[in-house]
Design an enzyme around this catalytic site. Structure first.
Site, PDB file in Angstrom:
ATOM      1  N   ASN A  10      53.431  25.542  25.876  1.00 24.18           N
ATOM      2  CA  ASN A  10      52.414  26.333  26.364  1.00 24.18           C
ATOM      3  C   ASN A  10      52.943  27.759  26.391  1.00 24.18           C
ATOM      4  OD1 ASN A  10      50.183  27.496  27.655  1.00 24.18           O
ATOM      5  ND2 ASN A  10      50.515  26.710  29.637  1.00 24.18           N
ATOM      6  N   TRP A  11      52.426  28.644  25.388  1.00 20.21           N
ATOM      7  CA  TRP A  11      52.768  29.908  25.245  1.00 20.21           C
ATOM      8  C   TRP A  11      52.305  30.928  26.225  1.00 20.21           C
ATOM      9  CZ3 TRP A  11      54.373  31.949  20.027  1.00 20.21           C
ATOM     10  CH2 TRP A  11      55.588  31.407  19.459  1.00 20.21           C
ATOM     11  N   HIS A  93      44.974  23.952  33.837  1.00 23.94           N
ATOM     12  CA  HIS A  93      46.574  24.756  34.232  1.00 23.94           C
ATOM     13  C   HIS A  93      46.215  25.094  35.647  1.00 23.94           C
ATOM     14  CE1 HIS A  93      50.261  26.673  34.268  1.00 23.94           C
ATOM     15  NE2 HIS A  93      50.648  25.449  33.354  1.00 23.94           N
ATOM     16  N   GLY A 229      56.697  25.499  29.359  1.00 23.74           N
ATOM     17  CA  GLY A 229      56.287  26.809  29.348  1.00 23.74           C
ATOM     18  C   GLY A 229      57.212  27.727  28.762  1.00 23.74           C
ATOM     19  N   GLY A 230      58.048  28.527  29.409  1.00 27.46           N
ATOM     20  CA  GLY A 230      59.129  29.742  28.964  1.00 27.46           C
ATOM     21  C   GLY A 230      60.093  28.886  27.965  1.00 27.46           C
TER      22      GLY A 230
END
Length: 248
Positions: A10-11, A93, A229-230
């Protein structure tokens, strides 16, 4: 039989065209580890080009509206993200639940819209630190799942992601035993909601997963993958997670 692992990046609000090369590299790593399902959800501005650059690789969206069309300025329908090249979408989210005040019934409607459009959905659930400290984590998460659960749900298109809100982007990770307890509770709730076939619905863990802890987290019972994520923003960081999943 264990479910195939599913690793989703997930960017969030990160990524310009110059980062598209990382998606190409990630897709190549995914192809080399084909026993794992891999997807990247970039900002919507990159979906079409990313999908065109890596045909066959799963590009997803980070949200959609529940309506097919209408006066919803700034929103995108499931049909629109599908036309852009998305094959699935993250829904509910915790950042959208908090910042955009999304509620369970809205997320349920979005999931049903996604399914109608022929796309896959990942519904996110998770508790805050205050809720966990109060001993309410399982009740909160299972309540979110029940309230957000779409009609006609099936493992062929629906995935659940558990993300302890206090672990997202903080570097803090729950103990493996806490993850195991929550994923078991989610599995139990899925049995209540769907009955037969609940074991086939994949449950992802999200919250500061990285190349260093992925193997441990992905080995926990009922953890069928990760929502990352990151650490998904570059092939250098995301690749080790994919490879850890492939080694299990």
């Amino acid at each position: 039989m264990a479910n195939r692992k599913y690793i989703v990046g997930n960017w969030k609000m990160n990524g310009l065209r110059e980062q598209l090369s990382d998606i190409v590299e990630i897709a190549a790593i995914a192809e080399q580890n084909s026993q794992v399902d891999v997807a990247i959800c970039p900002p919507v501005t990159l979906i079409a080009q990313a999908a065109g650059n890596v045909p066959g690789f799963t590009i997803g969206a980070q949200d959609c509206h529940f309506a097919a069309k209408g006066a919803h300025t700034g929103c995108l329908s499931a049909a629109m993200i599908r036309e852009a090249g998305a094959k699935m979408s993250i829904l509910g989210h915790s950042e959208r639940r908090a910042d955009q005040h999304e509620v369970d019934s809205e997320i349920k409607a979005k999931a049903e819209a996604i399914h109608t459009a022929g796309l896959g959905a990942i519904i996110c659930v998770g508790e805050t630190e205050e809720e966990r400290d109060a001993g309410k984590a399982v009740d909160v998460v299972c309540g979110q799942l029940e309230g957000s659960f779409p009609d006609n749900a099936a493992a062929t298109w629906l995935t659940i992601a558990y993300e302890p809100v206090w672990a997202i982007g903080t570097g803090r990770v729950p103990e493996a035993s806490d993850v195991e307890e929550m994923h078991a509770a989610i599995r139990g709730k899925l049995v209540e909601l769907t009955g037969e076939g609940a074991d086939a619905v994949r449950i992802l863990y999200g919250g500061s997963m990285n190349g260093g802890n992925a193997a441990e987290l992905l080995s926990v019972p009922n953890v069928d993958g990760g929502l990352v994520g990151g650490a998904s923003l570059t092939a250098e960081k995301f690749g080790p997670i994919i490879k850890a999943a492939a080694a299990i």
